[in-house]
Design a protein around this motif. Structure first.
Motif, short mmCIF file in Angstrom:
data_model
loop_
_atom_site.label_atom_id
_atom_site.label_comp_id
_atom_site.label_asym_id
_atom_site.label_seq_id
_atom_site.Cartn_x
_atom_site.Cartn_y
_atom_site.Cartn_z
N GLY A 1 31.94 49.44 76.70
CA GLY A 1 31.67 50.82 76.30
C GLY A 1 30.49 51.38 77.06
N CYS A 2 30.31 52.70 76.94
CA CYS A 2 29.21 53.34 77.67
C CYS A 2 28.12 53.86 76.73
CB CYS A 2 29.74 54.46 78.56
SG CYS A 2 30.58 55.75 77.66
N GLY A 3 28.23 53.60 75.43
CA GLY A 3 27.16 53.98 74.52
C GLY A 3 27.16 55.45 74.13
N LEU A 4 28.32 56.08 74.09
CA LEU A 4 28.37 57.49 73.73
C LEU A 4 28.98 57.76 72.36
CD1 LEU A 4 29.40 59.14 77.10
CD2 LEU A 4 27.22 59.35 75.90
N ILE B 1 25.37 46.19 63.12
CA ILE B 1 24.24 46.72 63.88
C ILE B 1 22.97 46.20 63.22
CG2 ILE B 1 23.02 48.81 64.60
CD1 ILE B 1 25.74 50.28 64.37
N PRO B 2 22.13 45.50 63.97
CA PRO B 2 20.88 45.01 63.38
C PRO B 2 20.03 46.18 62.88
CG PRO B 2 21.26 44.00 65.54
CD PRO B 2 22.29 45.09 65.37
N ASP B 3 19.31 45.97 61.79
CA ASP B 3 18.48 47.03 61.21
C ASP B 3 17.56 47.68 62.24
OD1 ASP B 3 19.62 46.63 58.73
OD2 ASP B 3 18.02 45.31 58.02
N ILE B 4 16.99 46.88 63.10
CA ILE B 4 16.04 47.39 64.09
C ILE B 4 16.70 48.34 65.10
CG2 ILE B 4 16.25 45.50 65.74
CD1 ILE B 4 13.11 45.64 65.89
N PHE C 1 24.11 56.85 75.72
CA PHE C 1 24.19 55.72 76.65
C PHE C 1 23.44 54.48 76.17
CE2 PHE C 1 24.58 59.61 79.25
CZ PHE C 1 25.89 59.45 79.62
N TYR C 2 22.99 54.45 74.92
CA TYR C 2 22.31 53.25 74.43
C TYR C 2 23.34 52.25 73.94
CZ TYR C 2 19.38 49.96 72.04
OH TYR C 2 18.76 48.81 71.67
N ARG C 3 23.20 51.02 74.39
CA ARG C 3 24.03 49.92 73.90
C ARG C 3 23.09 48.81 73.46
NH1 ARG C 3 28.90 47.96 76.99
NH2 ARG C 3 28.90 46.90 75.02
N ILE C 4 23.43 48.18 72.38
CA ILE C 4 22.63 47.06 71.89
C ILE C 4 22.67 45.97 72.95
CG2 ILE C 4 22.45 45.29 70.10
CD1 ILE C 4 23.69 47.36 68.17
N PRO C 5 21.50 45.46 73.35
CA PRO C 5 21.48 44.41 74.37
C PRO C 5 22.39 43.23 73.98
CG PRO C 5 19.26 45.19 73.93
CD PRO C 5 20.16 45.82 72.91
#
Length: 65
Positions: free
Chosen positions: A32-35, A10-13, A22-26
């Protein structure tokens, strides 16, 4: 308990954003659904537990302590 993988990491940012529902790294591969980490955070908060994300000891990846 430590959970560690050898994925792309996972990038530091993005470290704080990955706990949002529901957030997924672009550009993330997979469907996945980001949960996942949002659920981990919610359960930890309910139990007043503490955890942190770090770079993995592998060549790449992430460590959850």
């Amino acid at each position: 308990m430590t959970v560690e993988d050898d994925g792309p990491g996972i990038p530091d940012i993005e470290m704080n954003r990955v706990f949002e529902r529901f957030y997924r790294i672009p550009g993330s591969p997979g469907n996945g659904c980001g949960l996942g980490l949002a659920i981990v955070k919610e359960i930890a908060d309910l139990h007043k537990a503490r955890f942190e994300l770090n770079k993995s000891g592998f060549k790449s990846g992430t460590e959850l302590i």
